[in-house]
Scaffold this active site. Structure first.
Site, PDB file in Angstrom:
ATOM      1  N   ASN A   1       0.851  -1.187   0.000  1.00  0.00           N
ATOM      2  CA  ASN A   1       0.000   0.000   0.000  1.00  0.00           C
ATOM      3  C   ASN A   1       0.888   1.239   0.000  1.00  0.00           C
ATOM      4  OD1 ASN A   1      -1.817   2.182   1.493  1.00  0.00           O
ATOM      5  ND2 ASN A   1      -3.144   0.586   0.698  1.00  0.00           N
TER       6      ASN A   1
ATOM      7  N   GLU B   1       1.965 -14.623   3.560  1.00  0.00           N
ATOM      8  CA  GLU B   1       1.540 -15.656   4.508  1.00  0.00           C
ATOM      9  C   GLU B   1       0.195 -15.302   5.127  1.00  0.00           C
ATOM     10  OE1 GLU B   1       4.407 -14.037   4.307  1.00  0.00           O
ATOM     11  OE2 GLU B   1       6.044 -15.083   5.288  1.00  0.00           O
TER      12      GLU B   1
ATOM     13  N   CYS C   1       8.092 -12.961   8.550  1.00  0.00           N
ATOM     14  CA  CYS C   1       8.306 -11.876   9.519  1.00  0.00           C
ATOM     15  C   CYS C   1       7.633 -12.224  10.851  1.00  0.00           C
ATOM     16  CB  CYS C   1       7.777 -10.554   8.965  1.00  0.00           C
ATOM     17  SG  CYS C   1       5.991 -10.349   9.104  1.00  0.00           S
TER      18      CYS C   1
HETATM   19  O1  LIG Z   1       7.966 -13.399   4.694  1.00  0.00           O
HETATM   20  C1  LIG Z   1       7.699 -12.332   4.131  1.00  0.00           C
HETATM   21  C2  LIG Z   1       8.573 -11.227   4.139  1.00  0.00           C
HETATM   22  C3  LIG Z   1       8.199 -10.076   3.481  1.00  0.00           C
HETATM   23  N1  LIG Z   1       7.002 -10.017   2.817  1.00  0.00           N
HETATM   24  C4  LIG Z   1       6.661  -8.833   2.024  1.00  0.00           C
HETATM   25  C5  LIG Z   1       6.239  -7.583   2.735  1.00  0.00           C
HETATM   26  C6  LIG Z   1       6.593  -6.525   1.703  1.00  0.00           C
HETATM   27  O2  LIG Z   1       5.570  -6.432   0.721  1.00  0.00           O
HETATM   28  C7  LIG Z   1       7.816  -7.078   1.017  1.00  0.00           C
HETATM   29  C8  LIG Z   1       9.120  -6.473   1.498  1.00  0.00           C
HETATM   30  O3  LIG Z   1       9.198  -6.532   2.886  1.00  0.00           O
HETATM   31  O4  LIG Z   1       7.801  -8.468   1.260  1.00  0.00           O
HETATM   32  C9  LIG Z   1       6.136 -11.097   2.795  1.00  0.00           C
HETATM   33  O5  LIG Z   1       5.089 -11.059   2.160  1.00  0.00           O
HETATM   34  N2  LIG Z   1       6.506 -12.204   3.490  1.00  0.00           N
HETATM   35 ZN   LIG Z   2       4.919 -11.210   7.340  1.00  0.00          ZN
END
Ligand SMILES: O=c1ccn([C@H]2C[C@H](O)[C@@H](CO)O2)c(=O)[nH]1
Ligand SMILES: [Zn+2]
Length: 134
Positions: free
Chosen positions: A46, A56, A87
């Site tokens: 966004n 996830e 994360c």
């Molecule tokens: O395990 C993860 C790590 C990061 N992101 C995304 C969040 C953001 O859109 C991009 C960079 O941080 O990656 C995920 O979707 N999953």
């Molecule tokens: Zn995450």
């Protein structure tokens, strides 16, 4: 039965729907429910960066909002040198819907795979039993 390999393939496929105009870092996830269904998800960014939803959590929210509240495994994939690792926010959300021995399959688009349990990824997770109104 969906194999781990198939789950990783679906996670990689899900990256194609990532909405990542800001980071250009596409992530895909694919999970299996206790009744064998598969749900996938991608990250959705966004302009207000902090509102980004990770791949996830997209997959988990799709499953849970369709009534599938018990998950058995989830694969996550990105274009990284090492298998991508969820994360902290996603680890906490995953711990809500995976059993402690639920599998998280970290992977990358080159086929590297590292299987861990959610308890290994988030030891000491905050749980409903920690609430004092239970
Ligand atoms: O395990 C993860 C790590 C990061 N992101 C995304 C969040 C953001 O859109 C991009 C960079 O941080 O990656 C995920 O979707 N999953
Ligand atoms: Zn995450």
């Amino acid at each position: 039965m969906v194999t781990n390999e198939e789950l990783v393939k679906k996670a990689i496929e899900a990256r194609s729907n990532a909405y990542v105009p800001y980071s250009r870092f596409a992530v895909g996830a694919a999970l299996k429910t206790d009744n064998g269904e598969v749900f996938s998800g991608s990250n959705i960014e966004n302009a207000s960066y902090g509102l980004t939803n990770c791949a996830e959590r997209t997959a988990v929210f799709k499953a849970v909002s369709e009534g599938k509240k018990t998950l058995t495994s989830i694969a996550v994939a990105a274009d990284t040198e090492e298998p991508v690792s969820p994360c902290g926010a996603c680890r906490q959300v995953l711990s809500e819907f995976l059993p402690t021995d639920g599998k998280v399959i970290l992977s990358n688009i080159n086929g590297m795979v590292k299987e861990m349990t959610i308890a290994e990824l988030l030891p000491g997770a905050f749980e409903a039993k920690d609430l004092n109104n239970e």
